[in-house]
Design a protein around this motif. Structure first.
Motif, mmCIF file in Angstrom:
data_model
loop_
_atom_site.group_PDB
_atom_site.id
_atom_site.type_symbol
_atom_site.label_atom_id
_atom_site.label_comp_id
_atom_site.label_asym_id
_atom_site.label_seq_id
_atom_site.Cartn_x
_atom_site.Cartn_y
_atom_site.Cartn_z
ATOM 1 N N THR A 512 0.833 -1.208 0.000
ATOM 2 C CA THR A 512 0.000 0.000 0.000
ATOM 3 C C THR A 512 0.868 1.257 0.000
ATOM 4 O O THR A 512 0.640 2.196 -0.762
ATOM 5 N N MET A 513 1.887 1.234 0.860
ATOM 6 C CA MET A 513 2.769 2.389 0.944
ATOM 7 C C MET A 513 3.530 2.573 -0.369
ATOM 8 O O MET A 513 3.694 3.694 -0.856
ATOM 9 N N GLN A 514 3.973 1.468 -0.956
ATOM 10 C CA GLN A 514 4.714 1.575 -2.226
ATOM 11 C C GLN A 514 3.820 2.168 -3.310
ATOM 12 O O GLN A 514 4.257 3.025 -4.080
ATOM 13 N N SER A 515 2.563 1.739 -3.354
ATOM 14 C CA SER A 515 1.630 2.285 -4.346
ATOM 15 C C SER A 515 1.432 3.783 -4.121
ATOM 16 O O SER A 515 1.378 4.569 -5.067
ATOM 17 N N LYS A 516 1.333 4.163 -2.854
ATOM 18 C CA LYS A 516 1.140 5.584 -2.542
ATOM 19 C C LYS A 516 2.332 6.414 -3.043
ATOM 20 O O LYS A 516 2.158 7.492 -3.625
ATOM 21 N N VAL A 517 3.531 5.907 -2.841
ATOM 22 C CA VAL A 517 4.713 6.656 -3.280
ATOM 23 C C VAL A 517 4.781 6.708 -4.811
ATOM 24 O O VAL A 517 5.086 7.756 -5.386
ATOM 25 N N PHE A 518 4.480 5.604 -5.472
ATOM 26 C CA PHE A 518 4.414 5.642 -6.943
ATOM 27 C C PHE A 518 3.437 6.738 -7.378
ATOM 28 O O PHE A 518 3.709 7.506 -8.292
ATOM 29 N N ASN A 519 2.301 6.770 -6.713
ATOM 30 C CA ASN A 519 1.265 7.739 -7.041
ATOM 31 C C ASN A 519 1.776 9.171 -6.864
ATOM 32 O O ASN A 519 1.591 10.039 -7.711
ATOM 33 N N LEU A 520 2.470 9.410 -5.744
ATOM 34 C CA LEU A 520 3.034 10.735 -5.488
ATOM 35 C C LEU A 520 4.053 11.126 -6.560
ATOM 36 O O LEU A 520 4.261 12.302 -6.846
ATOM 37 N N LEU A 521 4.712 10.123 -7.139
ATOM 38 C CA LEU A 521 5.720 10.388 -8.166
ATOM 39 C C LEU A 521 5.086 10.540 -9.543
ATOM 40 O O LEU A 521 5.791 10.656 -10.550
ATOM 41 N N GLY A 522 3.758 10.507 -9.595
ATOM 42 C CA GLY A 522 3.094 10.676 -10.880
ATOM 43 C C GLY A 522 3.145 9.432 -11.741
ATOM 44 O O GLY A 522 2.956 9.491 -12.951
ATOM 45 N N ILE A 523 3.446 8.281 -11.102
ATOM 46 C CA ILE A 523 3.422 7.017 -11.846
ATOM 47 C C ILE A 523 2.009 6.451 -11.706
ATOM 48 O O ILE A 523 1.570 6.160 -10.592
ATOM 49 N N SER A 524 1.313 6.315 -12.817
ATOM 50 C CA SER A 524 -0.074 5.838 -12.749
ATOM 51 C C SER A 524 -0.097 4.396 -12.244
ATOM 52 O O SER A 524 0.899 3.676 -12.319
ATOM 53 N N GLN A 525 -1.271 4.001 -11.755
ATOM 54 C CA GLN A 525 -1.404 2.649 -11.227
ATOM 55 C C GLN A 525 -1.090 1.629 -12.325
ATOM 56 O O GLN A 525 -0.442 0.615 -12.085
ATOM 57 N N GLU A 526 -1.551 1.947 -13.526
ATOM 58 C CA GLU A 526 -1.331 1.040 -14.654
ATOM 59 C C GLU A 526 0.172 0.903 -14.959
ATOM 60 O O GLU A 526 0.704 -0.190 -15.142
ATOM 61 N N GLU A 527 0.842 2.070 -14.982
ATOM 62 C CA GLU A 527 2.279 2.065 -15.273
ATOM 63 C C GLU A 527 3.048 1.346 -14.159
ATOM 64 O O GLU A 527 3.973 0.575 -14.421
ATOM 65 N N ALA A 528 2.656 1.620 -12.920
ATOM 66 C CA ALA A 528 3.316 0.966 -11.785
ATOM 67 C C ALA A 528 3.172 -0.547 -11.896
ATOM 68 O O ALA A 528 4.124 -1.299 -11.678
ATOM 69 N N GLN A 529 1.974 -0.978 -12.281
ATOM 70 C CA GLN A 529 1.735 -2.423 -12.390
ATOM 71 C C GLN A 529 2.579 -3.000 -13.518
ATOM 72 O O GLN A 529 3.171 -4.070 -13.382
ATOM 73 N N LYS A 530 2.693 -2.257 -14.623
ATOM 74 C CA LYS A 530 3.431 -2.745 -15.786
ATOM 75 C C LYS A 530 4.930 -2.840 -15.473
ATOM 76 O O LYS A 530 5.592 -3.818 -15.803
ATOM 77 N N LYS A 531 5.436 -1.798 -14.822
ATOM 78 C CA LYS A 531 6.886 -1.763 -14.577
ATOM 79 C C LYS A 531 7.292 -2.531 -13.329
ATOM 80 O O LYS A 531 8.308 -3.215 -13.307
ATOM 81 N N PHE A 532 6.536 -2.352 -12.263
ATOM 82 C CA PHE A 532 6.973 -2.878 -10.968
ATOM 83 C C PHE A 532 5.958 -3.836 -10.348
ATOM 84 O O PHE A 532 6.023 -4.131 -9.164
ATOM 85 N N GLY A 533 5.037 -4.324 -11.197
ATOM 86 C CA GLY A 533 4.005 -5.229 -10.692
ATOM 87 C C GLY A 533 4.595 -6.409 -9.941
ATOM 88 O O GLY A 533 4.069 -6.826 -8.908
ATOM 89 N N PHE A 534 5.722 -6.926 -10.440
ATOM 90 C CA PHE A 534 6.317 -8.102 -9.787
ATOM 91 C C PHE A 534 6.762 -7.779 -8.372
ATOM 92 O O PHE A 534 6.699 -8.623 -7.482
ATOM 93 N N MET A 535 7.195 -6.520 -8.146
ATOM 94 C CA MET A 535 7.603 -6.154 -6.775
ATOM 95 C C MET A 535 6.385 -5.979 -5.884
ATOM 96 O O MET A 535 6.367 -6.420 -4.745
#
Lengths: 602, 602
Positions: A512-535
């Protein structure tokens, strides 16, 4: 006597047997006198003295003097006459004591020489483009083109040996404290965040690409989730940046990650490493624990997140002194939340107007509005600003900065970041001018509590100061929802003499915290899942608290070697434009190769 | 009692302080009884017995049993009830002696358990897709996708530790004998010769490419010219091949090069390494020096250049027996310079016609014309070939092959290469069928004197059997001008149980000879200059005689771990099609990235 020359029957080739060495060129001592030995190596110098030929034979281990005396062996002496610098030879003879008065105490083998009775020329050499010695005139391009000759120079051999030692000390250290060395992939997924990735087209998977790692960050965190507990690796990393002088497209780091730790565990572990490196490479005892400064302290004292603390010139904030003054520039700055601060340059009270103009231009080039200076003379403080500040304020400033007669005070007023950054640059400039930097000193310190984010005006978004996997300080977690730019990270840098030699952080280990930080960095949920979904997925299955750090090997080697350029501690470095001058990489490739990779040059 | 649960005020995040461990889960013994300690790790199993909860807590170092007794601490016991497999926890309590009869001698910590008085859940876990234990049913794709869970399994942790040990033993060995570790570039020049290069487009140099090294061969030779004397590196190499089961696009080798040496020096150095590896990893004393077979001997005895010598079934050439026989196939083969040879399969005289048909198909699939078999019975040798060979020849063959009653003789007639290669495959097949391979044995041997070249029918040119930098044997140098296919190389392979684990050669160090070999390989002078000009140039300036070898780390680790696949000793391996299933590499990249690299997907 057995004797081989280059066999002309083999078309001038050197395909011959040769007499193998019994010793290296750095090995023989007085205790070996009388032995018949064989040495192999390169002709360093040849001198012809009264019919006797003296050759200094060189290998990685040292030099030994070889004497070719016609009375010992006429044939061998005659062949020795054809020797030139950098010929490769094998020479056999008796170890002799050098005649009294001819010993060379600067050479480990200086007590003896070899009376040659057999000589084999293993390979000839053209005249090298520069002499094989420490001090040469050749420019760096020539050195890099003929790197195989450049690396023969004793200073470069020493640098490579220091680097070799660093590798061994590092690995033995981590092995001794239960770290496990794991190799992570070089062909990985492209997840550019910050620098550009180097890409590798896949032949099998049409239109897809591997990327070379900018660091093994995600892998080492995955290894923590995998229960590896303590991981290290000395590993190549890659960044396709427009290279600055001190950067390379590929660079080496000591990569470290630990589970179930906090900052203290990282500090202890890292301090143990630098202690060993200094002790075993330079026989210097580093005092532990190291000093720590928060990012805020480092900026407010030294104007840098990697302060050189080998000298003083630290800053004093005089907001309280000048906030309510008549000097509008200062008062406005304080009112707007900015900073008026400065430092005292000892013995500079007599700087000429011209010297002061140069320094004023220096800070203006960095964006300062101007430089306020004050001479501390026997008659009190002299400054053009007195007319705005009044005598009393000027005296109070002198007192606040503990200025003594003969000193010069420099003051800057600007926003917090600009004022301290400009003062930091001016501080380094003054240290150079005043020759305050003691090169024999080694000042190490931690800089901690970096901000989580900074705002990128170009990209119009927050960017991570360390990287997106860094945890915020526990007490600042709530700020992520309200004022993220004020949140401090559990991030730390290790600084040596003004150079960042390591950096790391305690990581986020919660999805949850990692998703929040991605979000703060302007990384969309979709992009976060595509790039770092495995993490994010890995964090579902029991991720332990963890943190780590990475040391820059090239820079540490440079500092330990006393070199000014990282290229002098890398065997085959590239130029600032990423070229290898020796073998001409990068180069054009066959059309067939590109066709197989399904790519075309545009 | 201090107690933390997941703080819901932090949006379910795990951003909490936690009680740090005092010991690892593999550490506590009877001597620790009475101490209050803290452990951290993963919940391996949870059992609820009569109101008391037992948890096996696991980390990289082992397992420890933790007891949650409601009478000790009701709150903690209740929270323990919510624990599930792979939850990450910190637990504090007293070390107790286990009640008599409940000790677990198979566990290093089996004498004690922990009576928990404090429990912190550091992270929760979803139910993993497979259990974290050695024997699992999951297919490899699932294991690779969830590699972070796969690597938690004790057998994988052990494999990674064996690999870690191999690294440390190797480097300490080379350090102890004056080798210097030098890093060579990963971004180098494309010089494909043999396999395909992975290419990396240069952004700065439009239309140019770097290549990833297939091996640091040219660099390590350059390091010898640079006077480094003894070099080693554990290094990643890359080959863009259509992957076979046991290959990876990136693989690791122990890369070694030495100056002023011949084969004997290489053998001694390499044998020292394998001796240490077996001793320190498996406590096995390898007998030195190792056996040596020439390539010719290896082929004629075992039909392989990497013979598995853990069992016999070696071959006998019967050309002399059958060359003048009436059996036209045999006689013609001998007349044409071919070979009739075979081996004896013990106890196989009673093979059924069906079994023999299967074996005949086996060799026919490999290109054999047929398989001649002979049963050795109490009534003499029975074979359909008797009608061509006659009783006497058949008996002579039986004698030549030292066949005993109950054995089966297999014979192949073909060209030298085909006959022995097919026999080699049949030999391995029979060893498997007869269960002759003792997996506890470790047979190491050198195979030497490989041919310099073989003729590639597809490319219509000579190709190097080892590589283009390999020196010919001194006595075969003249053959390069007359019959190059007959020239033997100063090349050697190290073989372990039928696997090539290392290969190397004494190198050419003369410009003229190197040019001649390039020429023999069909590399034009222009192409040689373009690709390898820097090496030919380096040879102008005093190249020493040198040679080296490279060990395949992945394969050695696999053999030392007793695994069947190299993927089980690589932390993050790729599939046969070069994919990483965990993070989905290779993947599509942004159009912007490609634009900057001046390439387009075709």
């Amino acid at each position: 006597m057995q004797f081989f020359k280059l066999s002309s029957s083999l078309n001038g080739s050197t395909l011959i047997n040769f007499t193998k060495r019994t010793h290296t060129c750095g090995e023989l001592r007085g205790s070996d006198i009388g032995k018949t030995i064989t040495l192999t190596g390169w002709v360093d110098t040849r001198r012809d003295l009264g019919g006797v030929i003296f050759v200094d034979l060189r290998d990685r281990y040292g030099k030994t003097q070889v004497v070719f005396n016609p009375q010992t062996n006429q044939v061998v002496h005659d062949v020795a006459g054809s020797l030139r610098s950098e010929f490769v030879i094998s020479v056999t003879g008796k170890v002799e004591k050098r005649p009294d008065g001819t010993e060379n105490p600067s050479l480990a083998t200086g007590e003896i020489d070899i009376l040659a009775d057999k000589l084999e020329i293993l390979n000839k050499a053209d005249t090298p483009p520069f002499p094989i010695e420490d001090e040469i005139q050749a420019n760096e391009e020539v050195r890099l083109k003929y790197r195989y000759l450049d690396l023969r120079r004793p200073v470069m051999q020493r640098n490579m040996l220091i680097r070799h030692k660093l590798y061994q000390i590092t690995r033995n250290y981590f092995d001794s404290i239960n770290f496990i060395e794991v190799e992570t992939p070089i062909l990985m997924k492209s997840t550019p965040e910050g620098a550009r990735d180097y890409l590798v087209p896949s032949r099998v998977h049409h239109g897809k690409f591997y990327a070379l790692p900018q660091s093994p960050q995600t892998y080492k965190q995955i290894l923590m989730v995998a229960g590896m507990d303590r991981y290290f690796q000395i590993v190549k990393c890659f960044r396709d940046e427009d290279l600055r002088a001190d950067r390379q497209p590929e660079f080496t780091q000591i990569d470290i990650e630990m589970s179930f730790v906090d900052e203290e565990d990282i500090y202890t572990m890292a301090e143990g490493l630098v202690h060993r490196l200094f002790k075993e490479i330079k026989n210097i005892e580093i005092q532990l624990p190291l000093t720590r400064l928060s990012y805020k302290q480092a900026m407010e004292l030294y104007g840098s997140d990697k302060p050189d603390t080998r000298f003083g010139l630290s800053f004093t904030n005089i907001n309280e002194v000048v906030g309510n003054s008549e000097f509008k520039v200062f008062a406005d700055t304080v009112k707007k939340g900015g900073v008026v601060a400065g430092f005292t340059a000892p013995g500079c009270a007599n700087y000429t107007r011209n010297q002061l103009d140069v320094l004023t231009d220096f800070v203006k080039n960095l964006g300062a509005g101007g430089l306020v200076w004050m001479r501390v003379t026997e008659n009190g403080i002299e400054t053009p600003s007195e007319k705005f500040l009044g005598k009393e304020k000027v005296a109070a400033i002198g007192q606040a900065l503990q200025a003594a007669v003969g000193d010069m005070i420099f003051l800057i007023s600007d926003t917090w970041a600009k004022a301290y950054t400009i003062l930091g640059a001016l501080r380094l400039e003054m240290a150079r001018r005043l020759n305050l930097i003691d090169e024999t000193k080694n000042h190490l310190l931690w800089v901690t509590d970096f901000p989580m984010f900074e705002y990128d005006e170009t990209e119009k978004r927050h960017v991570a100061v360390h990287h997106p996997f860094t945890s915020s300080k526990i007490e600042d977690a709530a700020l992520l929802d309200t004022e993220p730019l004020k949140a401090r990270a559990r991030a730390y840098d290790l600084v040596l003499n003004g150079n960042e030699i390591a950096g790391g952080s305690i990581r986020i280990y919660d999805r949850t915290m990692q998703s929040k930080v991605f979000n703060l960095l302007g990384i969309s949920q979709e992009e976060a899942q595509k790039k770092f979904g495995f993490m994010l997925d890995a964090f579902r299955y029991g991720a332990p608290p963890h943190g780590g750090i990475a040391f820059g090997v090239d820079r540490i080697c440079m500092l330990l070697s006393g070199e000014k350029s990282i290229r002098d501690v890398i065997a085959f470095p590239k130029t600032a434009s990423g070229m290898s001058l020796m073998d001409d990489a990068p180069s054009e490739v066959d059309a067939m190769q590109l066709k197989e990779l399904h790519v075309r040059i545009v």
